[in-house]
Design an enzyme around this catalytic site. Sequence first.
Site, short mmCIF file in Angstrom:
data_model
loop_
_atom_site.label_atom_id
_atom_site.label_comp_id
_atom_site.label_asym_id
_atom_site.label_seq_id
_atom_site.Cartn_x
_atom_site.Cartn_y
_atom_site.Cartn_z
N ARG A 23 0.83 -1.21 0.00
CA ARG A 23 0.00 0.00 0.00
C ARG A 23 0.87 1.27 0.00
NH1 ARG A 23 -5.24 -1.75 1.68
NH2 ARG A 23 -5.93 0.32 1.21
N ARG A 27 -2.80 7.11 1.19
CA ARG A 27 -3.22 8.33 1.90
C ARG A 27 -2.17 8.93 2.82
NH1 ARG A 27 -8.58 5.59 3.87
NH2 ARG A 27 -7.00 3.98 3.96
N ARG A 36 -6.18 12.86 -4.89
CA ARG A 36 -7.45 12.28 -4.42
C ARG A 36 -8.48 13.34 -4.07
NH1 ARG A 36 -11.01 10.17 -2.99
NH2 ARG A 36 -10.97 8.72 -1.25
N ASP A 72 -7.14 -1.84 -7.09
CA ASP A 72 -7.63 -2.47 -5.87
C ASP A 72 -7.99 -3.92 -6.16
OD1 ASP A 72 -8.47 -1.57 -2.96
OD2 ASP A 72 -9.89 -3.08 -3.63
N TYR A 147 -15.18 -10.64 0.68
CA TYR A 147 -15.86 -9.36 0.40
C TYR A 147 -17.16 -9.59 -0.36
CZ TYR A 147 -11.85 -6.79 2.13
OH TYR A 147 -10.87 -6.29 2.95
O1 CP3 Z 1 -0.13 -1.12 -2.63
C1 CP3 Z 1 -0.37 -0.15 -3.36
O2 CP3 Z 1 0.12 0.98 -3.21
C2 CP3 Z 1 -1.24 -0.42 -4.59
C3 CP3 Z 1 -2.63 -0.18 -4.45
C4 CP3 Z 1 -3.51 -1.06 -3.58
C5 CP3 Z 1 -4.70 -0.56 -2.98
N1 CP3 Z 1 -5.35 -1.61 -2.41
C6 CP3 Z 1 -5.12 0.82 -3.04
C7 CP3 Z 1 -6.12 1.31 -2.07
C8 CP3 Z 1 -3.44 -2.42 -3.27
C9 CP3 Z 1 -2.36 -3.44 -3.61
C10 CP3 Z 1 -4.62 -2.75 -2.54
C11 CP3 Z 1 -4.93 -4.11 -2.08
C12 CP3 Z 1 -6.11 -4.34 -1.22
N2 CP3 Z 1 -7.33 -3.71 -1.27
C13 CP3 Z 1 -6.19 -5.34 -0.23
C14 CP3 Z 1 -5.10 -6.34 0.09
C15 CP3 Z 1 -4.02 -5.74 0.91
C16 CP3 Z 1 -4.42 -5.36 2.32
O3 CP3 Z 1 -4.21 -4.20 2.67
O4 CP3 Z 1 -4.88 -6.24 3.04
C17 CP3 Z 1 -7.47 -5.26 0.35
C18 CP3 Z 1 -8.00 -6.14 1.46
C19 CP3 Z 1 -8.17 -4.24 -0.33
C20 CP3 Z 1 -9.58 -3.82 -0.10
C21 CP3 Z 1 -9.65 -2.40 0.35
N3 CP3 Z 1 -9.40 -1.31 -0.46
C22 CP3 Z 1 -9.99 -1.90 1.64
C23 CP3 Z 1 -10.35 -2.80 2.83
C24 CP3 Z 1 -9.96 -0.51 1.58
C25 CP3 Z 1 -10.39 0.50 2.62
C26 CP3 Z 1 -9.57 0.55 3.80
C27 CP3 Z 1 -8.15 1.00 3.53
O5 CP3 Z 1 -7.24 0.25 3.89
O6 CP3 Z 1 -7.97 2.08 3.00
C28 CP3 Z 1 -9.53 -0.15 0.27
C29 CP3 Z 1 -9.31 1.23 -0.23
C30 CP3 Z 1 -7.98 1.52 -0.83
N4 CP3 Z 1 -7.28 0.69 -1.66
C31 CP3 Z 1 -7.26 2.74 -0.71
C32 CP3 Z 1 -6.11 2.63 -1.48
C33 CP3 Z 1 -5.05 3.67 -1.73
C34 CP3 Z 1 -7.72 3.97 0.07
C35 CP3 Z 1 -8.66 4.70 -0.81
C36 CP3 Z 1 -8.66 6.19 -0.60
O7 CP3 Z 1 -7.86 6.88 -1.25
O8 CP3 Z 1 -9.50 6.65 0.17
#
Ligand code: CP3
Length: 340
Positions: A23, A27, A36, A72, A147
């Site tokens: 990640r 943010r 964003r 995502d 999910y």
């Molecule tokens: O790693 C990176 O920089 C690449 C981008 C990436 C995102 N999500 C962007 C994201 C990757 C590889 C993911 C994977 C992801 N998404 C997982 C597996 C990894 C982990 O953290 O367990 C999961 C379970 C998700 C599902 C998901 N997406 C959740 C639960 C959430 C909300 C909570 C959170 O952690 O932010 C997201 C949103 C998300 N995915 C954001 C980002 C940058 C935040 C969105 C925003 O800008 O508000």
Amino acid sequence: MNDTFLQACKGQKTPYTPIWIMRQAGRYLPQYQKIRANVDFLTLCKTPELAAEVTKQPVDILGVDAAILFSDILIPAEKMGLELHFPESGGPIFKEPVRNTALAKNLRTIQPHEDVPYVLDTIKILIKDLNVPLIGFAGAPFTVATYMIEGGSSKHFINTKRMMHTNPNLFNQIMGLITQTTIAYLSAQIETGVHAVQLFDTWAGVLSATDYRNWVFPYVRKTINALKPLGVPIIYFVNNCAGLLHVAADSGADVIGVDWRIDIDDAINRTKQMPVQGNLDPCVLFSTRPYIQIAAKSIVLKASGARGHIFNLGHGILPETPVDNVKALVDAVHEVKRPQ
Ligand code: CP3
């Protein structure tokens, strides 16, 4: 190109330990927040120029040794036929969770070139621009299934586990469709040019080893077997892996990604010397620079007997993390002298 990351994935010697951060685009970076502020998360994922720009931010700002595609794990699930929302606070939501055969009948596997062209277009931009390898990714089938079945994030995964235990046909049908989608999706990413792929099994660790072995692991292995001939390193990240590692080690992946709840040398031994990725507690980044340096050095040295080690956090970086501490971590990992 700086290919220390790829060398470590292949178990080759590297001049220093490569690092990237799960990640890493997100943010905690003011530069991400600036983009964003004008666009919602799903639109950002679906706009190749912007997705490419935020993918590159951590490479430029932190000096990490790999980039990970900005997207995502739920993007392909949306195209399987489920309405997906990312509210401004809280996790992702599927309006209509798949909990019965009638709803499962509406699901389909995706055709990446038609359904998610923006993901492939983002990759095309990035492979021209980057000086480090690009990692493609997908959710592992079980993590995506949670999910789709729960409708969002969950504490106890009651609906998913109940389906697994009482309606195995339906559970297997859903897992099979996700697996086919994941194979098509990652194959298209690889054919478009990503240099490695990671499967995220964020929720595997909520299962007993028996349930994991019976209901989840076969789909992971099927996914990895199908991707193997395409020739790029495959990383399998298993969160909360301690009770599952003896099973997960046989997935066929080139690298196993581990969380912080297990000692990395223990993980190396229990996977019979697989290249490893991990495993700093993301909360260490809320400490001080000297503490981060010591914690980083300790992991690098513990992993120095591995066939390959890619430094990473044990799970995604948290939004409140101070950027200067992340930079200190990257520098600290690069500077550790390992025994030869
Ligand atoms: O790693 C990176 O920089 C690449 C981008 C990436 C995102 N999500 C962007 C994201 C990757 C590889 C993911 C994977 C992801 N998404 C997982 C597996 C990894 C982990 O953290 O367990 C999961 C379970 C998700 C599902 C998901 N997406 C959740 C639960 C959430 C909300 C909570 C959170 O952690 O932010 C997201 C949103 C998300 N995915 C954001 C980002 C940058 C935040 C969105 C925003 O800008 O508000």
